[in-house]
Design a protein around this motif. Structure first.
Motif, PDB file in Angstrom:
ATOM      1  N   ALA A  64       0.489   1.041   6.009  1.00  0.00           N
ATOM      2  CA  ALA A  64       1.238  -0.169   6.353  1.00  0.00           C
ATOM      3  C   ALA A  64       0.283  -1.240   6.870  1.00  0.00           C
ATOM      4  CB  ALA A  64       2.301   0.155   7.402  1.00  0.00           C
ATOM      5  N   CYS A  68       0.234  -2.787   3.023  1.00  0.00           N
ATOM      6  CA  CYS A  68       1.504  -3.530   3.057  1.00  0.00           C
ATOM      7  C   CYS A  68       1.387  -4.823   3.859  1.00  0.00           C
ATOM      8  CB  CYS A  68       2.614  -2.666   3.637  1.00  0.00           C
ATOM      9  SG  CYS A  68       2.657  -0.978   2.997  1.00  0.00           S
ATOM     10  N   SER A  69       0.574  -4.762   4.951  1.00  0.00           N
ATOM     11  CA  SER A  69       0.486  -5.908   5.860  1.00  0.00           C
ATOM     12  C   SER A  69      -0.102  -7.140   5.173  1.00  0.00           C
ATOM     13  CB  SER A  69      -0.373  -5.552   7.072  1.00  0.00           C
ATOM     14  OG  SER A  69      -1.730  -5.471   6.697  1.00  0.00           O
ATOM     15  N   HIS A  72       3.405  -8.272   3.921  1.00  0.00           N
ATOM     16  CA  HIS A  72       4.557  -8.092   4.806  1.00  0.00           C
ATOM     17  C   HIS A  72       4.210  -8.284   6.274  1.00  0.00           C
ATOM     18  CE1 HIS A  72       7.343  -6.926   1.630  1.00  0.00           C
ATOM     19  NE2 HIS A  72       6.383  -6.171   1.124  1.00  0.00           N
ATOM     20  N   ILE A  98      11.905   1.386  -2.099  1.00  0.00           N
ATOM     21  CA  ILE A  98      10.580   1.802  -2.577  1.00  0.00           C
ATOM     22  C   ILE A  98      10.742   2.729  -3.788  1.00  0.00           C
ATOM     23  CG2 ILE A  98       8.356   2.842  -1.956  1.00  0.00           C
ATOM     24  CD1 ILE A  98       8.995   2.210   0.991  1.00  0.00           C
ATOM     25  N   MET A 115       5.869  -5.513  -6.590  1.00  0.00           N
ATOM     26  CA  MET A 115       6.102  -4.187  -6.014  1.00  0.00           C
ATOM     27  C   MET A 115       5.998  -3.009  -6.976  1.00  0.00           C
ATOM     28  SD  MET A 115       6.131  -4.322  -2.811  1.00  0.00           S
ATOM     29  CE  MET A 115       6.552  -2.598  -2.589  1.00  0.00           C
ATOM     30  N   MET A 118       2.506  -1.765  -6.621  1.00  0.00           N
ATOM     31  CA  MET A 118       2.219  -1.248  -5.283  1.00  0.00           C
ATOM     32  C   MET A 118       2.885   0.108  -5.045  1.00  0.00           C
ATOM     33  SD  MET A 118       0.251  -2.808  -3.238  1.00  0.00           S
ATOM     34  CE  MET A 118      -0.920  -3.917  -3.991  1.00  0.00           C
ATOM     35  N   LEU A 130       6.879   5.739   5.275  1.00  0.00           N
ATOM     36  CA  LEU A 130       6.792   4.273   5.374  1.00  0.00           C
ATOM     37  C   LEU A 130       8.130   3.694   5.834  1.00  0.00           C
ATOM     38  CD1 LEU A 130       4.694   3.356   2.200  1.00  0.00           C
ATOM     39  CD2 LEU A 130       4.058   2.906   4.577  1.00  0.00           C
ATOM     40  N   TYR A 134       8.563   1.430   9.276  1.00  0.00           N
ATOM     41  CA  TYR A 134       9.095   0.068   9.389  1.00  0.00           C
ATOM     42  C   TYR A 134      10.419   0.025  10.141  1.00  0.00           C
ATOM     43  CZ  TYR A 134       5.359  -1.974   6.702  1.00  0.00           C
ATOM     44  OH  TYR A 134       4.125  -2.424   6.312  1.00  0.00           O
TER      45      TYR A 134
END
Lengths: 233, 458
Positions: A64, A68-69, A72, A98, A115, A118, A130, A134
């Motif tokens: 993350a 992801c960061s 996001h 996801i 996405m 990813m 994940l 979150y």
């Protein structure tokens, strides 16, 4: 003006040199090797996800933070409204999304562009981890907007538009728009992202049969109002 | 008839390429798109301008995603060029191959992830419009193009502070090719220029003067997506590093020449802003083939800023770059005064000259499909008859390096692998004057150039 990245840009007056290895080569080589070693020595900080002793949850936190960061945001509070905030999102909803990216069943243009790729490499246990990560993050603060539109949006969110078959959003997404199980949290989400999702669901670019039925007659200014209300929460 | 058949052939090639692309999935350095599974537009506003995510992808060493078995991509450019007055005072053509479709260049990219911490990209370009010594005919010439190899690490704290450090090393062959903002010269505007069209005589060394002729090794760190700092040293691309300038002549760099970069980055909402500075101090042999001579010293200092607003469907970006160069001819000037210039080196009549270049550019895209760009550029500096003497087309009648102009560009991206571009470059001043700038009756506006370009990548 010599800025064409596709073409080499010769500098007039430069000529080739004949001869062997230049004496000055050695320091550069030593420096290269030294810096490589230093960097490699520092790399354990960027812990390998799968090797982490704390298991898949610690690995998810690393992924993350490092992957992801980039879009996001740190801990799921994104800056750009192109990318949804994930902090505090419903765990089951996140995992389902996801999986839908990975299976390519969520196929709105942004899902396809960003996405699908990813999600390809995310393993099944990692998807759940994940989602847990979150879901457990603190949601970002609301973002204020136009008071009149927010008021109109609040009315729509709480009451719906019964005469046009628009059910009150709150009935599934919760009075505080905090979401529930597979109904996503909407509070504090970027208005531009919410409007875009309403559009792609309305145009059936993103498959969501229940939502499509409810919002198929929603007008653009109504979408904007409800999105701005939700963003401010 | 011949022209018609060439056009037809060009059309068929483009059609064929479109047919191939329509069946595949790829993107902008398309091997990166295949690696990440993402669309070109996730990293690029329009190639090569990077989005905030594109910057992170590059600073992370191109390592996100899945390593490719066949890490190759290809790119080709075809174009029409028209120069306003394409003949000099003797009636000779100024730019070859104008007014007809001309295949300008093709590149092969080798790139992407090697491990989780090592990645990079290398570009090999075949330039089909390389001008022969006769100045008229052209030939094909292959050489290495932009190359950037990285070893990176990233530390992200999982506590509430979310400390975020990206750090890495870059080995590359063009000063600023490693940078992630499109204000720096290597990836600055114009992204595609007409091959061999007339360009002003003066530009600073960092502004393309060392491209693919020097080798840089640097370290960088990016803290909280906020402060970027970098220190790189450039040296001559020879010995074991000569692969980084394959097909090019090495620059006459003496020893290790520092380059620094500091940038402040801030992102809010759909916006991102960068304010930064970069610079270099270079010791250059006047003649790169004579390495026992004294050196001249070039000091380049730049300020730059970039703003991007990226939403769906509107995208607006703007860049500003100011570069000041001090040319200290501590070797060439005494030599010139003594009547014996050093080899093929410069022959300045001043001990020290300056150049000041300003570039401004703004771009708007609708749906990342229909785009328009306006750009303005100006270079001013000290008059020096030894550097800028009268000569047809390329010279200056008043020894001045001053040039000024604008670029208007329209873009159409029908599918993400193809970009059609119509670009007009206009000059209000060229090498010191607007009219009769070269002493042979040529006006600045005679160099105005219209360029139609098809860019395709897969």
């Amino acid at each position: 003006m010599r800025t064409n990245p596709y073409q080499f840009t010769p500098h007039i007056g430069q000529w080739p040199v004949t001869g062997g290895l230049h004496q000055g080569m050695r320091p550069m080589l030593v420096m290269t090797m030294l810096l490589l070693l230093v960097t490699l020595a520092l790399l354990p900080h960027a812990a390998r996800a799968s090797e982490s002793a704390n298991g898949v949850d610690a690995a998810a936190a690393q992924i993350a933070g490092q992957v992801c960061s980039n879009c996001h945001g740190p801990a799921g509070v994104s800056v750009s409204p192109l990318f949804p905030r994930l902090a505090g999102q419903q765990e089951q909803y996140l995992a389902a999304q996801i999986r839908a990216f990975k299976a390519k069943t969520r196929s709105d243009p942004e899902a396809h562009d960003y996405m699908w790729g990813m999600a390809t490499l995310v393993s099944e246990p990692m998807i759940d981890a994940l989602a847990r990560y979150y879901a457990s993050q603190k949601p970002g603060p609301g973002i204020s907007g136009n008071p009149a539109r927010i008021e109109a949006g609040k009315h729509l969110f709480e009451q719906g538009i019964p005469e046009r078959g628009v059910v009150a959003c709150a009935s599934c997404h919760g009075a505080g728009a905090e979401g529930s199980v597979i109904f996503p949290r909407l509070a504090g989400q970027h208005a531009a992202y919410l409007v875009r999702q309403l559009e792609v669901i309305q145009k059936q670019l993103r498959s969501s049969p229940i939502m499509h039925g409810i919002i198929k007659n929603l007008k653009p200014d109504e979408m904007k109002a409800v999105a701005e209300y939700l963003q401010a929460q | 008839m011949k022209r018609a058949s060439a056009m037809y052939r060009g059309f068929l090639i483009v059609l064929g390429l479109l047919a191939i692309f329509a069946t595949g999935t790829a993107g902008a350095v398309p091997v990166f798109a295949r690696q990440t599974g993402e669309a070109c537009e996730s990293c690029h506003v329009s190639f090569p301008e990077l989005t905030p995510f594109g910057r992170m992808f590059k600073l992370n060493g191109f390592t996100l995603g899945q390593r490719q078995t066949i890490p190759f991509a290809a790119m080709a450019q075809d174009g029409f060029t028209w120069v306003n007055k394409n003949h000099d005072d003797q009636g000779n053509p100024v730019t070859p191959n104008t007014g007809r479709p001309a295949f300008s260049a093709a590149s092969i990219f080798l790139g992407g992830k090697v491990t989780d911490n090592i990645g990079g990209f290398a570009q090999w370009t075949y330039d089909n419009q390389s001008v022969n010594p006769d100045g008229v005919s052209t030939t094909g010439h292959g050489s290495i193009d932009n190359t950037d190899l990285r070893v990176v690490g990233r530390y992200v704290g999982t506590d509430s502070k979310q400390t975020d450090w990206i750090y890495g090393l870059t080995l590359h062959n063009n000063p600023t090719v490693q940078d992630v903002w499109n204000t720096t010269p290597a990836w600055g505007f114009p992204f595609t220029a007409p091959p061999n069209a007339p360009t002003p005589a003066a530009s600073s060394l960092i502004d393309g003067g060392l491209a693919q002729q020097a080798v840089g090794l640097g370290g960088y760190a990016f803290w909280h997506k906020m402060i970027y700092s970098e220190l790189t040293f450039y040296r001559r691309g020879d010995g074991i590093f000569s692969f980084l300038r394959a097909g090019q002549d090495p620059a006459g760099l003496d020893g290790y020449n520092p380059y620094w970069r500091l940038a402040f980055n801030h992102e809010w909402g759909a916006s991102s802003l960068m304010i930064g500075t970069f610079g270099t101090i270079v010791k250059l042999f006047p003649d790169s083939s004579m390495r026992d001579t004294p050196t001249d010293k070039y000091t380049d200092l730049a300020l730059d800023s970039q703003y991007q607003y990226i939403t769906n469907p509107h995208t607006f970006t703007a860049q500003a770059t100011l570069i000041r160069e001090r040319q200290d001819y501590r070797a060439s000037f005494p030599a010139t005064q003594g009547g014996n210039p050093i080899g093929a080196g410069p022959t300045p009549l001043n001990a020290v000259d300056h150049l000041l270049t300003l570039k401004l550019k703004g771009t708007y895209y609708y749906l990342r499909k229909y785009g328009g760009t306006l750009a303005y550029f100006t270079t001013t500096g000290d008059a020096d008859a030894g550097l800028y003497g009268p000569a047809s087309v390329g010279g200056s009648n008043n020894s001045s390096p001053n040039s000024r102009g604008y670029i208007v560009e329209l873009n159409y991206v029908p599918i993400q692998y193809v970009r059609l571009m119509l670009q007009y470059t206009g000059y209000s001043k060229f090498n010191g004057a607007s009219s009769n700038y070269d002493g042979a009756g040529r006006n600045a506006s005679d160099n105005n150039t219209l360029f139609l370009n098809v860019w395709a990548a897969y």
